[in-house]
Design a protein around this motif. Structure first.
Motif, PDB file in Angstrom:
ATOM      1  N   GLY A   1       0.616  -1.312   0.006  1.00 44.62           N
ATOM      2  CA  GLY A   1      -0.540   0.089   0.021  1.00 44.62           C
ATOM      3  C   GLY A   1       0.724   0.915  -0.202  1.00 44.62           C
ATOM      4  O   GLY A   1       0.203   2.299   0.442  1.00 44.62           O
ATOM      5  N   TYR A   2       2.390   1.000   0.165  1.00 47.03           N
ATOM      6  CA  TYR A   2       3.081   2.385   0.143  1.00 47.03           C
ATOM      7  C   TYR A   2       3.627   2.351  -0.992  1.00 47.03           C
ATOM      8  O   TYR A   2       3.264   1.896  -1.936  1.00 47.03           O
TER       9      TYR A   2
ATOM     10  N   ILE B   1      -5.982   5.600  -0.879  1.00 51.13           N
ATOM     11  CA  ILE B   1      -6.906   6.529   0.153  1.00 51.13           C
ATOM     12  C   ILE B   1      -7.421   7.935  -1.022  1.00 51.13           C
ATOM     13  O   ILE B   1      -6.740   8.675  -1.896  1.00 51.13           O
ATOM     14  N   GLU B   2      -8.138   8.476  -1.376  1.00 55.37           N
ATOM     15  CA  GLU B   2      -9.337   9.557  -1.742  1.00 55.37           C
ATOM     16  C   GLU B   2      -9.514  11.096  -0.802  1.00 55.37           C
ATOM     17  O   GLU B   2     -10.370   9.923  -0.082  1.00 55.37           O
TER      18      GLU B   2
END
Length: 129
Positions: free
Chosen positions: A117-118, A123-124
């Motif tokens: 996830g890096y 996210i938004e």
């Protein structure tokens, strides 16, 4: 008219994965080795669980990318004693440095990080409508 489902109800659905039990995986072909050896050299990578990421960040100030590769590569087994013997590595980290170019180590490390996830937008922001 149907009511909007709450976020909690969505998260409680059976299909919502527990990432500790089902970590994302991916396969990457190492171009240089594939071309040299005349066959596809494909590394299977798996995301690291939160605890492992924290441990690596805290304990590995140098060669972090090498240790991310060692932790995230599922196949081939980079800790195999036969591989260490072939490349004369006293440790698995030394073996990785003898097998892969620095750019290949960085690319594989970044691929593992993306699976975690890096280095990707995960996210938004939600704008008020």
């Amino acid at each position: 008219m149907s009511e909007k489902t709450s976020v909690l109800d969505l998260l409680l659905k059976p299909e919502t994965p527990n990432v500790r039990k089902s970590l994302p995986t991916a396969r990457y072909r190492v171009k240089r080795l594939s071309e040299l050896l005349g066959d596809d050299v494909v590394f299977e990578l798996r995301a690291l669980p939160y605890g492992k990421v924290s441990e690596l960040k805290e304990s590995m100030s140098e060669d972090l990318s090498v240790h991310i590769v060692l932790s995230g590569v599922v196949s081939p087994d980079l800790k195999d004693p036969a591989l260490q013997a072939k490349f004369g590595g006293a440790t698995p980290a030394e073996t990785v440095k003898a097998l892969l170019l620095p750019g290949e180590i960085e690319d594989l490390s970044r691929a593992v990080e993306r699976l975690c996830g890096y280095r990707t937008a995960t996210i938004e922001e939600v704008k008020n409508a």
